[in-house]
Design an enzyme around this catalytic site. Structure first.
Site, PDB file in Angstrom:
ATOM      1  N   ARG A  45      57.199  33.277 -33.307  1.00 27.75           N
ATOM      2  CA  ARG A  45      56.819  34.615 -32.862  1.00 27.75           C
ATOM      3  C   ARG A  45      57.061  35.541 -34.034  1.00 27.75           C
ATOM      4  O   ARG A  45      58.199  35.766 -34.411  1.00 27.75           O
ATOM      5  CB  ARG A  45      57.662  35.044 -31.655  1.00 27.75           C
ATOM      6  CG  ARG A  45      57.223  36.355 -31.060  1.00 27.75           C
ATOM      7  CD  ARG A  45      58.102  36.773 -29.892  1.00 27.75           C
ATOM      8  NE  ARG A  45      57.962  35.922 -28.716  1.00 27.75           N
ATOM      9  CZ  ARG A  45      56.922  35.945 -27.886  1.00 27.75           C
ATOM     10  NH1 ARG A  45      55.929  36.770 -28.108  1.00 27.75           N
ATOM     11  NH2 ARG A  45      56.877  35.143 -26.856  1.00 27.75           N
ATOM     12  N   LYS A  76      50.781  42.416 -30.546  1.00 24.55           N
ATOM     13  CA  LYS A  76      50.021  42.810 -29.360  1.00 24.55           C
ATOM     14  C   LYS A  76      50.235  44.287 -29.069  1.00 24.55           C
ATOM     15  O   LYS A  76      51.291  44.842 -29.353  1.00 24.55           O
ATOM     16  CB  LYS A  76      50.383  41.943 -28.173  1.00 24.55           C
ATOM     17  CG  LYS A  76      51.821  41.959 -27.797  1.00 24.55           C
ATOM     18  CD  LYS A  76      52.113  40.873 -26.766  1.00 24.55           C
ATOM     19  CE  LYS A  76      53.606  40.692 -26.648  1.00 24.55           C
ATOM     20  NZ  LYS A  76      54.007  39.545 -25.874  1.00 24.55           N
ATOM     21  N   ARG A 132      49.806  26.864 -22.907  1.00 25.02           N
ATOM     22  CA  ARG A 132      50.712  27.443 -23.894  1.00 25.02           C
ATOM     23  C   ARG A 132      52.040  26.703 -23.938  1.00 25.02           C
ATOM     24  O   ARG A 132      52.686  26.607 -24.957  1.00 25.02           O
ATOM     25  CB  ARG A 132      50.904  28.889 -23.472  1.00 25.02           C
ATOM     26  CG  ARG A 132      51.942  29.632 -24.188  1.00 25.02           C
ATOM     27  CD  ARG A 132      51.857  31.037 -23.666  1.00 25.02           C
ATOM     28  NE  ARG A 132      52.942  31.827 -24.151  1.00 25.02           N
ATOM     29  CZ  ARG A 132      52.885  33.140 -24.278  1.00 25.02           C
ATOM     30  NH1 ARG A 132      51.785  33.773 -23.929  1.00 25.02           N
ATOM     31  NH2 ARG A 132      53.902  33.810 -24.712  1.00 25.02           N
ATOM     32  N   LYS A 171      42.395  41.377 -26.089  1.00 22.34           N
ATOM     33  CA  LYS A 171      43.427  40.490 -25.550  1.00 22.34           C
ATOM     34  C   LYS A 171      43.028  40.210 -24.104  1.00 22.34           C
ATOM     35  O   LYS A 171      43.226  41.046 -23.228  1.00 22.34           O
ATOM     36  CB  LYS A 171      44.796  41.157 -25.617  1.00 22.34           C
ATOM     37  CG  LYS A 171      45.912  40.264 -25.129  1.00 22.34           C
ATOM     38  CD  LYS A 171      47.255  40.934 -25.352  1.00 22.34           C
ATOM     39  CE  LYS A 171      48.407  39.991 -25.087  1.00 22.34           C
ATOM     40  NZ  LYS A 171      48.392  39.421 -23.741  1.00 22.34           N
TER      41      LYS A 171
HETATM   42  P1  AMP Z   1      51.769  37.733 -24.373  1.00 25.19           P
HETATM   43  O1  AMP Z   1      51.594  36.644 -23.358  1.00 25.19           O
HETATM   44  O2  AMP Z   1      51.748  39.099 -23.794  1.00 25.19           O
HETATM   45  O3  AMP Z   1      52.928  37.471 -25.307  1.00 25.19           O
HETATM   46  O4  AMP Z   1      50.482  37.695 -25.301  1.00 25.19           O
HETATM   47  C1  AMP Z   1      50.100  36.540 -25.993  1.00 25.19           C
HETATM   48  C2  AMP Z   1      48.994  35.845 -25.269  1.00 25.19           C
HETATM   49  O5  AMP Z   1      47.802  36.617 -25.241  1.00 25.19           O
HETATM   50  C3  AMP Z   1      48.539  34.574 -25.952  1.00 25.19           C
HETATM   51  O6  AMP Z   1      49.403  33.511 -25.681  1.00 25.19           O
HETATM   52  C4  AMP Z   1      47.169  34.365 -25.368  1.00 25.19           C
HETATM   53  O7  AMP Z   1      47.285  33.641 -24.159  1.00 25.19           O
HETATM   54  C5  AMP Z   1      46.691  35.758 -25.003  1.00 25.19           C
HETATM   55  N1  AMP Z   1      45.514  36.222 -25.750  1.00 25.19           N
HETATM   56  C6  AMP Z   1      44.446  36.842 -25.204  1.00 25.19           C
HETATM   57  N2  AMP Z   1      43.532  37.177 -26.120  1.00 25.19           N
HETATM   58  C7  AMP Z   1      44.023  36.763 -27.312  1.00 25.19           C
HETATM   59  C8  AMP Z   1      43.534  36.845 -28.652  1.00 25.19           C
HETATM   60  N3  AMP Z   1      42.367  37.413 -28.949  1.00 25.19           N
HETATM   61  N4  AMP Z   1      44.312  36.312 -29.628  1.00 25.19           N
HETATM   62  C9  AMP Z   1      45.509  35.740 -29.329  1.00 25.19           C
HETATM   63  N5  AMP Z   1      46.012  35.647 -28.094  1.00 25.19           N
HETATM   64  C10 AMP Z   1      45.284  36.150 -27.080  1.00 25.19           C
END
Ligand code: AMP
Length: 595
Positions: free
Chosen positions: A427, A433, A280, A260
């Site tokens: 979502r 994550k 996004r 990530k």
């Molecule tokens: P969060 O912002 O914590 O909800 O995490 C989601 C975000 O992680 C996504 O919108 C992407 O911008 C980011 N991201 C980074 N690496 C990845 C990956 N391998 N697959 C999907 N999202 C990713």
């Protein structure tokens, strides 16, 4: 259609806070709107002229809008300003001024009313569009004149709403979802149509367009809406769970785990040599990332494609990933291009939604990734996200540690079952994550010994890009590496480094140095420097505490930054390996306590 009909609905909507009532007012309105202007009605009700991702703006500052009001009521700018002060906002001020003007003299009132041509929705929309589109020399005057002309024919209430639209403050409180709901009730046929309309919205988030298809062709028209290059798709979002066990349970015992990356999500649309990038939140961010545009243009081998990935800033001197958000916040918009030149971005792609006419969003994830791998010509700057197929919590945890060690925030666990579609706009638990919930600075700074250096690239060509730093292991009397530091130096300090280290350069690794990394230049351990950093992580690259916490891993300092030289300290007085282990453990304790 008269604009006053819209305004009456707006007033009703604003009189309630209940969503069901708002929806009912909207439904009543939508039912009487002629299909050929329903898109205009929808946009106006949202306080805009086109979907946000097109980035259309009125470009009329409040001061100029005040000027238009002054012209329309035949008063001075100063008077308008005084009324604005009294009423708090320009919309209400204009309403008051117009009402007042038309009531002061019956003669004026009669004359004014007789000459006044009631505003139609079409005229309002078209004039606002002209205002938005006026550009170049004299554009400001044109905008003011156009707005004044509308206001002259507007009723006081209409003027209030027009000004709120112009100033981007309509705010009726109707969310996109409420409009979708109202459309489904007004034009759909039962419950099923809501899902169809919502799917269309997720892959083509233009409510005006959807409304028009629905009003003119019915639900079958909406079913025909397709993913289109140039129109951003609502991104799929991830849920979060706390342990690898929970994650694997949820995903059926095995899943793909991906790094990530800590950057900014980018949805790239390519059509021939044209590239568009969306954030996004579906903003068009193409002009902020000229380098990412080039990467997509050159390295995506498809005529048409929509791919997703994370855009990460890389330090060109050391090749290390930078915490990207930090950069974005620090820079103002107009400086982004400069920032991009200083810190070029790399793209880590993780999904393909559309390739050469084929919508991939309903295909399972492994298939989408397979398609993606076929169209990306990988280089250091653009490649697929690191990933691994795992089927045990231990494997997942291991990959997670590796991701952290490589400068990532954590991992994304993705379902690989046949139903693992791209859930646009949702979502859900197909993506989960897993990351740490803390962002701690190192509790203390550390004093480390420089044992080697790497030549810089780019701006730092001919100078050291980074120094290899080590902690002291008194039991074995050796120095074990713990990070590569390239930031925190002033330009002068950087300039002086090679000269300063000259007396200590040797042509091989010093026997008292334990390193897995191959430095470009090796030093006799002599110079001590104070370093700070984000946190201590397990790392397969550094030898500090190698194998003592985990087999095949040592400890590393993440995002290290140089603070100052410590000529007062001898290398044997540097922070010890043991102390680094303690720092790591206390950090873990903090995490455990916070969890
Ligand atoms: P969060 O912002 O914590 O909800 O995490 C989601 C975000 O992680 C996504 O919108 C992407 O911008 C980011 N991201 C980074 N690496 C990845 C990956 N391998 N697959 C999907 N999202 C990713």
């Amino acid at each position: 259609m008269k604009y006053s009909v819209l305004v009456e609905t707006y007033e009703k909507i604003e009189s309630t806070t209940k969503r069901t009532e708002m929806t009912a007012y909207l439904v009543a309105l939508l039912k009487i709107v002629p299909p050929d202007i329903i898109d205009k009605v929808i946009y106006l009700t949202q306080g805009k002229l086109r979907p946000d991702y097109e980035g259309l703006e009125f470009g009329l500052a409040e001061k100029l809008a005040m000027k238009a009001v002054a012209q329309a009521v035949g008063t001075s700018l100063k008077d308008v300003a005084a009324v604005v002060r009294k009423f708090g906002d320009l919309g209400s001020a204009a309403e008051h001024l117009l009402a007042h003007k038309r009531s002061v003299s019956l003669f004026d009132f009669m004359g004014g009313e007789m000459k006044r041509e009631p505003l139609s929705v079409e005229r309002v929309y078209d004039t606002l569009m002209k205002i938005a589109k006026a550009a170049g020399e004299g554009a400001q005057d044109t905008k003011v004149t156009l707005l004044a002309s509308l206001l002259r024919d507007a009723s006081p209430k209409e003027a209030r709403y027009l000004l709120r639209i112009i100033l981007g403050k309509l705010r009726l409180g109707v969310a996109d979802m409420t409009i979708l709901e109202a459309l489904a009730i007004a034009y759909g046929s039962g419950k099923g149509s809501r899902a169809i309309i919502e799917r269309a919205y997720n892959i083509y988030p233009d409510l005006g367009y959807i409304a028009k298809m629905l009003a003119s062709k019915g639900i079958d028209g909406v079913k025909q809406i397709r993913i289109t290059v140039g129109v951003p798709i609502m991104p799929m979002l991830a849920e979060r769970l706390r342990t690898p066990e929970e994650i694997l349970n949820k995903l059926g015992g095995k899943c793909v785990v991906e790094y990530k990356y800590d950057g900014m999500r980018i949805q790239a649309h390519k059509k021939g040599s044209e590239v568009m990038l969306f954030s996004r939140r579906l903003e068009n961010v193409t002009h902020y990332f000229p380098d990412a545009v080039e990467l997509i243009k050159r390295h995506i081998k498809a005529q048409e494609a929509i791919v997703e990935g994370e855009c990460v800033a890389v330090d060109p001197d050391t090749g290390e990933l930078k915490p990207f958000q930090e950069l974005m916040h620090r820079r103002r918009k107009y400086e982004v291009k400069k920032a991009m030149e200083e810190y070029p971005v790399s793209l880590f792609l993780f999904d393909a939604l559309y390739i050469d006419g084929e919508d991939l969003t309903l295909k399972p994830y492994p298939e989408r990734r397979e398609h993606l791998s076929k169209i990306v010509k990988e280089t250091e700057r653009i490649r697929l996200a690191e990933y691994r197929l795992v089927s045990s919590p231990r494997e997942l945890e291991e990959f997670f540690e590796q991701a952290i060690a490589d400068g990532c925030e954590g991992v994304m666990c993705k379902a690989i079952t046949p139903n693992a579609i791209y859930q646009s706009g949702v979502r859900g638990f197909l993506w989960i994550k897993y990351k740490r919930d803390y962002k701690a600075e190192l509790a203390d700074t550390v004093d480390l010994v420089a044992v080697g250096a790497f030549w810089g690239r780019g701006r730092r060509a001919g100078k050291y890009g980074a120094l290899l730093m080590a902690a002291y292991d008194p039991e074995n009397d050796v120095f074990r590496t713990v990070c590569k530091v390239g930031s925190g130096f002033t330009d002068e300090e950087l300039e002086q480094l090679p000269e300063m280290f000259k007396p200590y350069i040797i042509d091989h690794k010093h026997p008292r140095v334990d390193s897995k990394m191959e430095a470009d230049v090796w030093f006799v351990p002599a110079i001590v420097m104070e370093i700070t950093g984000a946190e201590i992580t397990l790392s397969p690259l550094h030898t500090c505490a190698w194998g003592s916490l985990k087999e095949g891993a040592g400890l590393a300092i993440r995002f290290p930054r140089f603070l100052r030289f410590r000529p007062d300290k001898s290398p044997e007085e540097a922070t010890t390996v043991h102390e680094i282990v303690e720092l790591y453990k206390s950090q873990r304790k903090v995490i455990a306590e916070r969890a």
